[in-house]
Design an enzyme around this catalytic site. Structure first.
Site, mmCIF file in Angstrom:
data_model
loop_
_atom_site.group_PDB
_atom_site.id
_atom_site.type_symbol
_atom_site.label_atom_id
_atom_site.label_comp_id
_atom_site.label_asym_id
_atom_site.label_seq_id
_atom_site.Cartn_x
_atom_site.Cartn_y
_atom_site.Cartn_z
ATOM 1 C CE LYS A 67 40.062 32.643 48.978
ATOM 2 N NZ LYS A 67 40.332 34.088 49.011
ATOM 3 N N GLY A 114 42.185 42.505 44.780
ATOM 4 C CA GLY A 114 42.624 43.843 45.158
ATOM 5 C C GLY A 114 42.301 44.941 44.169
ATOM 6 C CB ALA A 135 38.971 38.179 44.358
ATOM 7 N N GLY A 136 37.782 41.319 44.327
ATOM 8 C CA GLY A 136 37.429 42.373 43.384
ATOM 9 C C GLY A 136 36.204 43.195 43.723
ATOM 10 C CG ASN A 145 41.428 42.556 53.087
ATOM 11 O OD1 ASN A 145 42.224 43.409 52.710
ATOM 12 N ND2 ASN A 145 41.483 42.008 54.290
ATOM 13 C CB THR A 146 41.225 45.632 48.638
ATOM 14 O OG1 THR A 146 42.185 44.571 48.647
ATOM 15 C CG2 THR A 146 41.888 46.899 48.143
#
Length: 258
Positions: free
Chosen positions: A98, A159, A185-186, A207-208
């Site tokens: 990535k 995040g 992301a996000g 993830n977050t």
């Protein structure tokens, strides 16, 4: 049914799970939940943090059979990203990479120009290049021409859990490029993951949202269900949306007629 063999390909490998665990807030509980509760078949890891503690290695947490997706987190230009990718291959992490290139430390937005350069070089070297990018059609086309196996547009800053802030631009990529679009992301809620899948995204990276949940296994399972529901809705073909007015769900002809 359409969904029985609903898989997608990356670098010649077939995947049935459309949830990818992003790197960042790693813990044994998170990785176990991602694999067991969310069905993750791909897990990213930051090459620079594979062994950040004396007696702990992130690689020890990732089960056999899961595809590793090393990332070039920390790279500030194409040259650094290429060096990190080569390092990951030397460490035995395989050919998937990535590509993350960020000069901005406040918003962590990807540098699209440098990302195209790194993608072209790494694709020539036989890597399965998955570039993280700000959703821009011209950049996406350049990445595909450079040899990207997929494009990974951000939904909102890393995040942030703010969801699909770039929704309209991601939809353009889904409609116009010929490689899988993985929303990265996000994404902060299962409902947001579902919406992205309804749009036609190939997969979701998160993830977050899971790592910071009160109950990690339950949230991981919720993401799995949401992604599957969104994919099913996309395959089924979403119903039309009226621009104005209303339309009865049942015919009104002869209603309450004497």
């Amino acid at each position: 049914m359409k969904k029985q063999n609903d898989t997608f390909m990356l670098g010649g490998k077939e995947f049935s799970s459309r949830f990818i665990l992003g790197s960042g807030k790693y813990s044994l509980e998170l990785i176990r939940a991602a694999v067991e509760n969310a069905g993750a078949q791909i897990i990213t890891l930051a090459v620079r943090r594979t062994n950040t503690k004396k007696n702990e290695n992130i690689l020890d947490y990732i089960p056999e059979g899961v595809t590793l997706l090393p990332n070039t987190s920390g790279a500030r230009d194409a040259k650094e990203a290429v060096r990190i990718a080569r390092m990951s291959r030397e460490l035995g992490c395989g050919d998937f990479v990535k590509i993350e290139i960020m000069k901005d430390s406040k918003y962590l937005l990807p540098d699209n120009v440098e990302t195209v350069k790194a993608t072209e070089q790494l694709a020539k070297e036989g890597f399965v290049a998955l570039p993280y990018m700000y959703p821009d059609l011209y950049t996406a086309r350049d990445l595909v021409n450079a040899g990207a196996a997929a494009v990974m547009p951000l939904a909102s800053p890393i995040g942030s859990n703010k969801g699909l802030a770039t929704k309209e631009f991601i939809q353009i990529l889904i409609d116009e490029v010929d490689v899988p679009v993985i929303v990265d992301a996000g994404i902060g809620r299962p409902s947001q993951a579902c919406e992205a899948m309804e749009m036609g995204a190939a997969a979701i990276m998160a993830n977050t949202a899971i790592a910071t949940a009160g109950d990690i296994p339950t949230m991981a399972h919720a993401f799995k269900q949401a992604i599957e529901a969104g994919r099913s809705a996309y395959l089924a073909g979403l119903g039309r949306v009226l621009e104005r007015g209303a339309s009865a769900s049942d015919p009104l002809t002869g209603f309450l007629r004497d």
